[in-house]
Design a protein around this motif. Sequence first.
Motif, PDB file in Angstrom:
ATOM      1  N   GLY A  13      59.245  38.266  24.921  1.00 16.34           N
ATOM      2  CA  GLY A  13      58.626  37.266  25.798  1.00 16.34           C
ATOM      3  C   GLY A  13      57.526  36.517  25.074  1.00 16.34           C
ATOM      4  O   GLY A  13      57.579  36.308  23.858  1.00 16.34           O
ATOM      5  N   GLY A  14      56.480  36.149  25.853  1.00 19.39           N
ATOM      6  CA  GLY A  14      55.405  35.293  25.344  1.00 19.39           C
ATOM      7  C   GLY A  14      54.684  35.868  24.134  1.00 19.39           C
ATOM      8  O   GLY A  14      54.591  35.211  23.087  1.00 19.39           O
ATOM      9  N   ILE A  15      54.199  37.095  24.239  1.00 22.60           N
ATOM     10  CA  ILE A  15      53.351  37.607  23.155  1.00 22.60           C
ATOM     11  C   ILE A  15      54.179  38.004  21.945  1.00 22.60           C
ATOM     12  O   ILE A  15      53.697  37.992  20.808  1.00 22.60           O
ATOM     13  CB  ILE A  15      52.442  38.765  23.652  1.00 22.60           C
ATOM     14  CG1 ILE A  15      51.111  38.733  22.911  1.00 22.60           C
ATOM     15  CG2 ILE A  15      53.106  40.119  23.527  1.00 22.60           C
ATOM     16  CD1 ILE A  15      50.301  37.502  23.139  1.00 22.60           C
ATOM     17  N   ASP A  36      65.562  43.050  23.538  1.00 21.91           N
ATOM     18  CA  ASP A  36      65.037  42.729  24.872  1.00 21.91           C
ATOM     19  C   ASP A  36      66.022  43.254  25.898  1.00 21.91           C
ATOM     20  O   ASP A  36      67.246  43.138  25.718  1.00 21.91           O
ATOM     21  CB  ASP A  36      64.830  41.219  25.053  1.00 21.91           C
ATOM     22  CG  ASP A  36      63.896  40.923  26.227  1.00 21.91           C
ATOM     23  OD1 ASP A  36      62.756  40.501  25.990  1.00 21.91           O
ATOM     24  OD2 ASP A  36      64.318  41.143  27.400  1.00 21.91           O
ATOM     25  N   ILE A  37      65.489  43.795  26.965  1.00 20.19           N
ATOM     26  CA  ILE A  37      66.327  44.437  27.986  1.00 20.19           C
ATOM     27  C   ILE A  37      67.212  43.435  28.722  1.00 20.19           C
ATOM     28  O   ILE A  37      68.247  43.790  29.285  1.00 20.19           O
ATOM     29  CB  ILE A  37      65.400  45.218  28.951  1.00 20.19           C
ATOM     30  CG1 ILE A  37      66.148  46.308  29.686  1.00 20.19           C
ATOM     31  CG2 ILE A  37      64.665  44.299  29.901  1.00 20.19           C
ATOM     32  CD1 ILE A  37      65.221  47.302  30.382  1.00 20.19           C
ATOM     33  N   LYS A  41      68.670  37.698  25.615  1.00 18.02           N
ATOM     34  CA  LYS A  41      67.329  37.116  25.443  1.00 18.02           C
ATOM     35  C   LYS A  41      66.819  37.290  23.997  1.00 18.02           C
ATOM     36  O   LYS A  41      66.192  36.379  23.451  1.00 18.02           O
ATOM     37  CB  LYS A  41      66.343  37.746  26.445  1.00 18.02           C
ATOM     38  CG  LYS A  41      65.039  36.971  26.506  1.00 18.02           C
ATOM     39  CD  LYS A  41      64.164  37.311  27.683  1.00 18.02           C
ATOM     40  CE  LYS A  41      62.844  36.559  27.553  1.00 18.02           C
ATOM     41  NZ  LYS A  41      61.847  36.921  28.529  1.00 18.02           N
ATOM     42  N   CYS A  74      56.191  44.763  22.572  1.00 17.98           N
ATOM     43  CA  CYS A  74      55.707  43.575  23.282  1.00 17.98           C
ATOM     44  C   CYS A  74      56.337  43.474  24.666  1.00 17.98           C
ATOM     45  O   CYS A  74      56.581  42.378  25.175  1.00 17.98           O
ATOM     46  CB  CYS A  74      56.040  42.316  22.483  1.00 17.98           C
ATOM     47  SG  CYS A  74      55.329  42.301  20.848  1.00 17.98           S
ATOM     48  N   THR A  75      56.624  44.589  25.273  1.00 19.89           N
ATOM     49  CA  THR A  75      57.204  44.610  26.621  1.00 19.89           C
ATOM     50  C   THR A  75      56.084  44.523  27.649  1.00 19.89           C
ATOM     51  O   THR A  75      54.913  44.719  27.313  1.00 19.89           O
ATOM     52  CB  THR A  75      57.945  45.942  26.855  1.00 19.89           C
ATOM     53  OG1 THR A  75      56.957  46.980  26.856  1.00 19.89           O
ATOM     54  CG2 THR A  75      58.970  46.217  25.775  1.00 19.89           C
ATOM     55  N   PRO A  76      56.407  44.323  28.932  1.00 15.14           N
ATOM     56  CA  PRO A  76      55.378  44.488  29.966  1.00 15.14           C
ATOM     57  C   PRO A  76      54.807  45.913  29.886  1.00 15.14           C
ATOM     58  O   PRO A  76      55.481  46.840  29.393  1.00 15.14           O
ATOM     59  CB  PRO A  76      56.140  44.279  31.276  1.00 15.14           C
ATOM     60  CG  PRO A  76      57.336  43.455  30.893  1.00 15.14           C
ATOM     61  CD  PRO A  76      57.687  43.888  29.497  1.00 15.14           C
ATOM     62  N   ASN A  77      53.609  46.086  30.419  1.00 18.56           N
ATOM     63  CA  ASN A  77      52.883  47.361  30.285  1.00 18.56           C
ATOM     64  C   ASN A  77      53.752  48.569  30.629  1.00 18.56           C
ATOM     65  O   ASN A  77      53.686  49.602  29.974  1.00 18.56           O
ATOM     66  CB  ASN A  77      51.644  47.369  31.189  1.00 18.56           C
ATOM     67  CG  ASN A  77      50.749  46.169  30.951  1.00 18.56           C
ATOM     68  OD1 ASN A  77      50.947  45.444  29.985  1.00 18.56           O
ATOM     69  ND2 ASN A  77      49.780  45.957  31.818  1.00 18.56           N
ATOM     70  N   HIS A  80      55.672  50.160  27.787  1.00 19.30           N
ATOM     71  CA  HIS A  80      54.994  50.545  26.531  1.00 19.30           C
ATOM     72  C   HIS A  80      55.251  52.017  26.202  1.00 19.30           C
ATOM     73  O   HIS A  80      55.471  52.386  25.056  1.00 19.30           O
ATOM     74  CB  HIS A  80      53.477  50.332  26.646  1.00 19.30           C
ATOM     75  CG  HIS A  80      53.063  48.895  26.657  1.00 19.30           C
ATOM     76  ND1 HIS A  80      51.738  48.500  26.675  1.00 19.30           N
ATOM     77  CD2 HIS A  80      53.784  47.745  26.649  1.00 19.30           C
ATOM     78  CE1 HIS A  80      51.663  47.179  26.685  1.00 19.30           C
ATOM     79  NE2 HIS A  80      52.896  46.697  26.678  1.00 19.30           N
ATOM     80  N   GLU A  97      51.234  46.492  22.227  1.00 25.06           N
ATOM     81  CA  GLU A  97      50.330  45.510  22.847  1.00 25.06           C
ATOM     82  C   GLU A  97      49.418  46.218  23.858  1.00 25.06           C
ATOM     83  O   GLU A  97      49.723  47.280  24.362  1.00 25.06           O
ATOM     84  CB  GLU A  97      51.145  44.392  23.524  1.00 25.06           C
ATOM     85  CG  GLU A  97      51.240  43.143  22.682  1.00 25.06           C
ATOM     86  CD  GLU A  97      49.883  42.624  22.190  1.00 25.06           C
ATOM     87  OE1 GLU A  97      48.842  42.899  22.812  1.00 25.06           O
ATOM     88  OE2 GLU A  97      49.871  41.936  21.157  1.00 25.06           O
ATOM     89  N   LYS A  98      48.318  45.600  24.148  1.00 23.10           N
ATOM     90  CA  LYS A  98      47.384  46.179  25.118  1.00 23.10           C
ATOM     91  C   LYS A  98      47.863  45.864  26.537  1.00 23.10           C
ATOM     92  O   LYS A  98      48.554  44.858  26.714  1.00 23.10           O
ATOM     93  CB  LYS A  98      45.951  45.678  24.868  1.00 23.10           C
ATOM     94  CG  LYS A  98      45.802  44.149  24.982  1.00 23.10           C
ATOM     95  CD  LYS A  98      45.598  43.693  26.380  1.00 23.10           C
ATOM     96  CE  LYS A  98      45.981  42.302  26.642  1.00 23.10           C
ATOM     97  NZ  LYS A  98      46.091  41.927  28.021  1.00 23.10           N
ATOM     98  N   GLN A 126      42.985  42.267  19.410  1.00 25.64           N
ATOM     99  CA  GLN A 126      42.580  41.349  18.343  1.00 25.64           C
ATOM    100  C   GLN A 126      41.105  40.944  18.334  1.00 25.64           C
ATOM    101  O   GLN A 126      40.592  40.603  17.261  1.00 25.64           O
ATOM    102  CB  GLN A 126      43.485  40.106  18.301  1.00 25.64           C
ATOM    103  CG  GLN A 126      43.416  39.180  19.481  1.00 25.64           C
ATOM    104  CD  GLN A 126      44.363  39.595  20.586  1.00 25.64           C
ATOM    105  OE1 GLN A 126      44.937  40.675  20.552  1.00 25.64           O
ATOM    106  NE2 GLN A 126      44.525  38.746  21.589  1.00 25.64           N
ATOM    107  N   TYR A 182      39.313  44.539  27.118  1.00 35.63           N
ATOM    108  CA  TYR A 182      38.646  43.936  25.958  1.00 35.63           C
ATOM    109  C   TYR A 182      37.132  44.165  26.000  1.00 35.63           C
ATOM    110  O   TYR A 182      36.518  44.489  24.992  1.00 35.63           O
ATOM    111  CB  TYR A 182      38.881  42.420  25.924  1.00 35.63           C
ATOM    112  CG  TYR A 182      40.281  41.995  25.571  1.00 35.63           C
ATOM    113  CD1 TYR A 182      40.881  42.402  24.390  1.00 35.63           C
ATOM    114  CD2 TYR A 182      40.997  41.146  26.405  1.00 35.63           C
ATOM    115  CE1 TYR A 182      42.161  41.989  24.055  1.00 35.63           C
ATOM    116  CE2 TYR A 182      42.272  40.728  26.083  1.00 35.63           C
ATOM    117  CZ  TYR A 182      42.848  41.147  24.900  1.00 35.63           C
ATOM    118  OH  TYR A 182      44.111  40.730  24.571  1.00 35.63           O
ATOM    119  N   LYS A 312      45.140  40.979  13.238  1.00 35.03           N
ATOM    120  CA  LYS A 312      45.505  42.291  13.803  1.00 35.03           C
ATOM    121  C   LYS A 312      46.908  42.706  13.357  1.00 35.03           C
ATOM    122  O   LYS A 312      47.145  43.863  13.011  1.00 35.03           O
ATOM    123  CB  LYS A 312      45.362  42.269  15.329  1.00 35.03           C
ATOM    124  CG  LYS A 312      46.632  42.202  16.129  1.00 35.03           C
ATOM    125  CD  LYS A 312      46.432  42.330  17.616  1.00 35.03           C
ATOM    126  CE  LYS A 312      47.668  41.833  18.349  1.00 35.03           C
ATOM    127  NZ  LYS A 312      47.541  41.827  19.787  1.00 35.03           N
TER     128      LYS A 312
END
Length: 360
Positions: A13-15, A36-37, A41, A74-77, A80, A97-98, A126, A182, A312
């Motif tokens: 996705g985006g990130i 990607d699931i 995609k 880089c999936t949704p939370n 992770h 990703e956070k 980052q 953050y 990062k």
Amino acid sequence: MDSKIRIGIIGSGGIAAAHARAYKEMPDVEIVAVADIIPGKADEFIQKLGLDQAAGFDDHNALLQLELDGVSVCTPNVAHHRTSIDALRAGKHVLVEKPLAVTLEQGVEMVQTAKQTGKMLTVGFQPRYDPNMKTVKDIVQTQLGDVYYIQTGGGRRRGMPQGTFINKELAGAGALADIGCYSLDLALNALDYPKPLTVSAFASNHFGTNPKYHPQADAFQVEDFGVALVRLEGDRVLNFKISWAMHMDSLGPTLFLGKDAGLKLTPAGKGPWSGVWDGGIGTIGLFHDINGQHVDTSIPVQSHSLNIFYEKVRDFVVAIKEDRPAPIPAEQILINQAIIDGILRSADLGREVDVNVPNV
Ligand SMILES: NC(=O)c1ccc[n+]([C@@H]2O[C@H](COP(=O)([O-])OP(=O)(O)OC[C@H]3O[C@@H](n4cnc5c(N)ncnc54)[C@H](O)[C@@H]3O)[C@@H](O)[C@H]2O)c1
């Protein structure tokens, strides 16, 4: 290591695009695969970003069968936890990703798996790569004396995300996890991550659930405002507040009060999405007494041309190449996660709760 570092990206996705662009700038890195699931995609992503040599998968486990040095998660939370653990068990280093995970239990299991497998688990924070963050840490550690009070967090006046970010099951938490992590990192890292002991918190979602302020109000399940008093080991207290939306321009600066001096920071961002610690530091003020006189010093904020997101991702690659420990260790971020978990529990129960960060 002379050969190229072989990278996989899970979630496209985006990130993920920001990760891919960063890796593409590195001549010593090859993006080998993307998963990607959503069927097709990953292939679209590969095409869009010109990753001609990469293979696309719709199952991260298929990607993990390849010979890879590291993966970006880089999936949704919500995903992770599973994807990071599978990657570590498959012998890959992980940049997740956070925020680290959706629940504290998941975060603990992720850190345990990194320990068991001997693979690196680092988290994508980052803002740490802003050179001004290093200045702040240096001042906190050398000029303030014992720090007994910290105030941090920040507020967007209007900065409400949509989609997976507002779904409790997928995101875990709202503003706390999305942007609060953050400011917690800014404060806790400056103090070398003291352990939290108790939390007394309040959270609300008056904006997210109101159609006047959010187009997906019916689906809004997380908090858009949170405030907490967090007792930390070492006789210190942290006053933390965060908002995605409010009728106010700011929730105040970040403050460190020490026995010898105090430090005040304001964020650099401007506008309705500003006021949080992912956009850099605006001002740094040092307050102390010298021979009974108040001396207030403005510390110059370094302007820099670093792309902190690139830094990062690059640090992850260099840590792999040099066989270094995780640049932003998941053990530290577990403390961050434990505080967010404590805030949600305390807000839910309407009273103070204990926070136990398990030793892993
Ligand atoms: N560091 C930063 O500045 C920053 C900024 C934005 C988002 N993020 C984080 O990045 C993560 C992703 O955010 P986004 O905005 O890119 O989300 P997104 O929804 O745009 O993309 C996520 C992608 O992951 C895919 N996915 C879901 N489950 C999967 C699974 N099990 N295996 C493989 N793919 C799967 C989805 O289909 C989707 O394509 C979130 O954790 C978010 O908090 C970080």
